[in-house]
Design a protein around this motif. Structure first.
Motif, mmCIF file in Angstrom:
data_model
loop_
_atom_site.group_PDB
_atom_site.id
_atom_site.type_symbol
_atom_site.label_atom_id
_atom_site.label_comp_id
_atom_site.label_asym_id
_atom_site.label_seq_id
_atom_site.Cartn_x
_atom_site.Cartn_y
_atom_site.Cartn_z
ATOM 1 N N PHE A 55 0.831 -1.205 0.000
ATOM 2 C CA PHE A 55 0.000 0.000 0.000
ATOM 3 C C PHE A 55 0.868 1.258 0.000
ATOM 4 C CE2 PHE A 55 -3.552 -2.629 0.385
ATOM 5 C CZ PHE A 55 -4.726 -1.888 0.470
ATOM 6 N N ASP A 56 1.943 1.243 0.802
ATOM 7 C CA ASP A 56 2.840 2.401 0.847
ATOM 8 C C ASP A 56 3.529 2.617 -0.497
ATOM 9 O OD1 ASP A 56 2.168 2.813 3.467
ATOM 10 O OD2 ASP A 56 4.007 1.957 4.306
ATOM 11 N N GLU A 57 3.984 1.537 -1.104
ATOM 12 C CA GLU A 57 4.674 1.637 -2.395
ATOM 13 C C GLU A 57 3.746 2.133 -3.502
ATOM 14 O OE1 GLU A 57 7.945 -1.976 -1.680
ATOM 15 O OE2 GLU A 57 6.199 -2.299 -2.964
ATOM 16 N N LYS A 58 2.483 1.741 -3.436
ATOM 17 C CA LYS A 58 1.510 2.134 -4.473
ATOM 18 C C LYS A 58 0.853 3.480 -4.165
ATOM 19 C CE LYS A 58 1.477 -1.871 -6.852
ATOM 20 N NZ LYS A 58 1.781 -1.991 -8.290
ATOM 21 N N GLY A 59 1.044 3.956 -2.938
ATOM 22 C CA GLY A 59 0.396 5.200 -2.542
ATOM 23 C C GLY A 59 -1.092 5.040 -2.287
ATOM 24 N N TRP A 60 -1.502 3.823 -1.937
ATOM 25 C CA TRP A 60 -2.916 3.562 -1.683
ATOM 26 C C TRP A 60 -3.282 3.932 -0.247
ATOM 27 C CZ3 TRP A 60 -2.530 -2.116 -3.799
ATOM 28 C CH2 TRP A 60 -2.495 -2.094 -5.194
ATOM 29 N N ALA A 61 -4.490 4.476 -0.063
ATOM 30 C CA ALA A 61 -5.003 4.747 1.285
ATOM 31 C C ALA A 61 -5.453 3.431 1.914
ATOM 32 C CB ALA A 61 -6.181 5.715 1.209
ATOM 33 N N ALA A 62 -5.436 3.384 3.228
ATOM 34 C CA ALA A 62 -5.885 2.182 3.932
ATOM 35 C C ALA A 62 -7.341 1.903 3.602
ATOM 36 C CB ALA A 62 -5.712 2.361 5.431
ATOM 37 N N PRO A 63 -7.740 0.634 3.515
ATOM 38 C CA PRO A 63 -9.143 0.302 3.224
ATOM 39 C C PRO A 63 -10.074 0.789 4.326
ATOM 40 C CG PRO A 63 -7.893 -1.676 3.827
ATOM 41 C CD PRO A 63 -6.900 -0.569 3.666
ATOM 42 N N THR A 64 -11.301 1.087 3.945
ATOM 43 C CA THR A 64 -12.283 1.600 4.905
ATOM 44 C C THR A 64 -13.612 0.855 4.844
ATOM 45 O OG1 THR A 64 -13.064 3.244 3.309
ATOM 46 C CG2 THR A 64 -11.307 3.929 4.826
ATOM 47 N N SER A 65 -13.791 -0.024 3.844
ATOM 48 C CA SER A 65 -15.076 -0.679 3.637
ATOM 49 C C SER A 65 -14.875 -2.111 3.147
ATOM 50 C CB SER A 65 -15.899 0.096 2.593
ATOM 51 O OG SER A 65 -16.996 -0.654 2.134
ATOM 52 N N TRP A 66 -15.840 -2.973 3.473
ATOM 53 C CA TRP A 66 -15.819 -4.329 2.935
ATOM 54 C C TRP A 66 -15.830 -4.308 1.403
ATOM 55 C CZ3 TRP A 66 -14.532 -8.313 5.798
ATOM 56 C CH2 TRP A 66 -14.794 -8.296 7.171
ATOM 57 N N MET A 67 -16.423 -3.273 0.846
ATOM 58 C CA MET A 67 -16.508 -3.185 -0.611
ATOM 59 C C MET A 67 -15.176 -2.833 -1.262
ATOM 60 S SD MET A 67 -19.375 -4.295 -1.410
ATOM 61 C CE MET A 67 -19.184 -3.993 -3.170
ATOM 62 N N ASP A 68 -14.175 -2.491 -0.455
ATOM 63 C CA ASP A 68 -12.832 -2.288 -1.028
ATOM 64 C C ASP A 68 -12.307 -3.582 -1.650
ATOM 65 O OD1 ASP A 68 -12.539 0.417 -0.513
ATOM 66 O OD2 ASP A 68 -11.723 0.085 1.487
ATOM 67 N N LEU A 69 -12.829 -4.727 -1.198
ATOM 68 C CA LEU A 69 -12.426 -6.009 -1.787
ATOM 69 C C LEU A 69 -12.818 -6.089 -3.266
ATOM 70 C CD1 LEU A 69 -13.551 -8.303 1.177
ATOM 71 C CD2 LEU A 69 -11.176 -7.937 0.450
ATOM 72 N N ALA A 70 -13.766 -5.237 -3.677
ATOM 73 C CA ALA A 70 -14.227 -5.223 -5.069
ATOM 74 C C ALA A 70 -13.549 -4.137 -5.899
ATOM 75 C CB ALA A 70 -15.743 -5.019 -5.107
ATOM 76 N N ASP A 71 -12.653 -3.357 -5.289
ATOM 77 C CA ASP A 71 -11.972 -2.278 -6.010
ATOM 78 C C ASP A 71 -11.115 -2.866 -7.142
ATOM 79 O OD1 ASP A 71 -10.139 -0.213 -6.801
ATOM 80 O OD2 ASP A 71 -10.528 0.810 -4.907
ATOM 81 N N VAL A 123 -6.951 -12.004 -1.360
ATOM 82 C CA VAL A 123 -6.912 -13.378 -0.874
ATOM 83 C C VAL A 123 -8.116 -13.542 0.050
ATOM 84 C CG1 VAL A 123 -5.641 -15.071 0.476
ATOM 85 C CG2 VAL A 123 -4.419 -13.553 -1.083
ATOM 86 N N PHE A 124 -8.915 -14.573 -0.211
ATOM 87 C CA PHE A 124 -10.193 -14.730 0.492
ATOM 88 C C PHE A 124 -10.282 -16.143 1.060
ATOM 89 C CE2 PHE A 124 -14.696 -14.568 1.252
ATOM 90 C CZ PHE A 124 -15.028 -13.218 1.306
ATOM 91 N N GLN A 125 -10.540 -16.236 2.355
ATOM 92 C CA GLN A 125 -10.702 -17.549 2.964
ATOM 93 C C GLN A 125 -12.037 -18.166 2.522
ATOM 94 O OE1 GLN A 125 -10.068 -14.700 4.549
ATOM 95 N NE2 GLN A 125 -8.495 -14.935 6.115
ATOM 96 N N SER A 126 -12.030 -19.452 2.299
ATOM 97 C CA SER A 126 -13.232 -20.147 1.861
ATOM 98 C C SER A 126 -14.348 -19.996 2.888
ATOM 99 C CB SER A 126 -12.925 -21.629 1.647
ATOM 100 O OG SER A 126 -14.118 -22.343 1.402
ATOM 101 N N ALA A 127 -15.517 -19.524 2.460
ATOM 102 C CA ALA A 127 -16.646 -19.357 3.379
ATOM 103 C C ALA A 127 -17.193 -20.696 3.849
ATOM 104 C CB ALA A 127 -17.752 -18.550 2.710
ATOM 105 N N ALA A 140 -16.843 -12.348 6.076
ATOM 106 C CA ALA A 140 -16.689 -11.379 4.997
ATOM 107 C C ALA A 140 -17.811 -11.522 3.971
ATOM 108 C CB ALA A 140 -15.327 -11.557 4.326
ATOM 109 N N PHE A 141 -18.162 -12.768 3.636
ATOM 110 C CA PHE A 141 -19.253 -12.991 2.685
ATOM 111 C C PHE A 141 -20.575 -12.453 3.241
ATOM 112 C CE2 PHE A 141 -22.888 -15.707 1.545
ATOM 113 C CZ PHE A 141 -23.001 -15.365 0.193
ATOM 114 N N LEU A 142 -20.856 -12.701 4.512
ATOM 115 C CA LEU A 142 -22.130 -12.268 5.079
ATOM 116 C C LEU A 142 -22.199 -10.746 5.229
ATOM 117 C CD1 LEU A 142 -22.784 -15.101 7.689
ATOM 118 C CD2 LEU A 142 -23.980 -14.694 5.528
#
Length: 350
Positions: A141-157, A165-169, A178-180
């Motif tokens: 994140f630091d290397e890319k200059g990305w801001a820290a995530p703030t929402s579950w929907m950041d997984l869809a960015d 990386v997502f653990q099997s539900a 996370a799925f729920l």
């Protein structure tokens, strides 16, 4: 004068008595089912030794995920091989429903526990408080200059394509949580998961590099730069950081999910009194202070103390995040979990 044969017989008899006494005094063994890794290491090294010494008992950990431990306890229900088990809260609800747990004996420790940690009829109680939120690769994140995530929907960015990386539900509480939460954001709830199943592959699934059965690979995937963002707990993140791995925890604005590890004494075990005594000790402020200091295990006993300024800061941050944490409907989840697992494996991880 005693003859040699009589003397020899007396000596043999004396040794027999001593040997018999030694056999009777031999230490008993208690078997505790719990998650391996940090949990096993923390309790084995920092918490169990005091109880073992005080009670002349050996405690052996049976390691495994909550699902593994539940399966072992279920298979041996008629003749339990374990005495106490630690399970994630949702799995513990199933264990209680299956008659695998016995009611905890009343004791002063129970009155010291945080609100909401005593499960129905004291058949099980929380021993480690946690929450599932988001974690991220801080170096990336630091290397890319990305801001820290703030929402579950950041997984869809889109910028995280191939880096989620997502653990099997179907196998992991982290993945299920996370799925729920995604399902809730899409308009569903624990009695209606259609929005989640209909939209997951389209919005988050396309970003997923790998579905993993547990979080064991996370540390490696962060270090190799494969993983950018993933569901995880503050405790697990703290453990990664202590190993020098550049991970950070982020609290989603929609809330994290309460993840309580609970303990129960297994019904009809071979050492019921000793098992109850161990369960009471593990709920004590002293034992939980040790677990916090040694392994970032967040205490359910409100009288447990942080032994360092760093541990005190972790507790403050945890309690602040708990204010927005979400408690899921585990009765609804468990009623449909097998069906969801099948759908997940066919629709999401196919």
């Amino acid at each position: 004068m005693i003859n040699r044969r009589t003397a020899l017989a007396s000596t043999v008899a004396a040794f027999a008595v001593v040997a018999s006494g030694a056999a009777l005094a031999q230490s008993k063994t208690l078997y505790v089912g719990m998650n391996g890794g940090n949990f096993e290491r923390t309790f084995t090294q920092a918490v169990f030794p005091e109880f073992e010494k005080a009670n002349d008992v050996k405690i052996v950990v049976v390691p495994g995920t909550s699902s593994d431990i539940l399966a072992k306890a279920t298979a041996a229900k008629d003749k339990p091989q374990m005495h106490v088990m630690f399970l994630d809260d949702g799995v513990m609800v199933r264990a209680i429903g299956a008659g695998l747990c016995e009611k905890l004996k009343p004791g002063p420790e129970l009155a010291e526990l945080a609100q909401g940690t005593r499960m129905k009829d004291d058949m099980a109680v929380g021993i480690d408080l946690g929450m599932t939120g988001l974690a991220y690769n801080k170096k990336m994140f630091d290397e890319k200059g990305w801001a820290a995530p703030t929402s579950w929907m950041d997984l869809a960015d889109p910028k995280f394509k191939g880096k989620v990386v997502f653990q099997s539900a179907s196998a992991s509480s982290f993945g299920l949580h996370a799925f729920l939460m995604f399902n809730r954001i899409q308009g569903g709830n624990e009695t209606n998961v259609e929005p989640g199943f209909n939209k997951f592959r389209e919005l988050i699934g396309k970003n997923v590099l790998e579905f993993i059965p547990s979080s064991a690979k996370i540390s490696e995937m962060v270090q190799t730069g494969e993983a950018a963002i993933f569901p995880l707990t503050p405790t697990a993140v703290a453990t990664l950081k202590e190993k020098g791995i550049a991970a950070e925890y982020a609290q989603p604005k929609e809330g994290s999910v309460v993840l309580m590890v609970a303990q129960c004494v297994i019904a009809n075990n071979s050492e019921p009194e000793l098992a109850q005594k161990l369960a009471a000790y593990l709920l004590s402020a002293d034992a939980q202070s040790k677990a916090l200091a040694a392994g970032n295990v967040v205490p359910s006993n409100t009288k447990a103390k942080a032994t360092t300024p760093e541990a005190e800061e972790k507790l403050k941050a945890f309690h602040a995040n708990m204010k927005t944490a979400v408690t899921l409907d585990w009765d609804a989840i468990n009623a449909k979990r097998p069906e969801w697992n099948s759908r997940w494996n066919k629709m999401i991880e196919r």
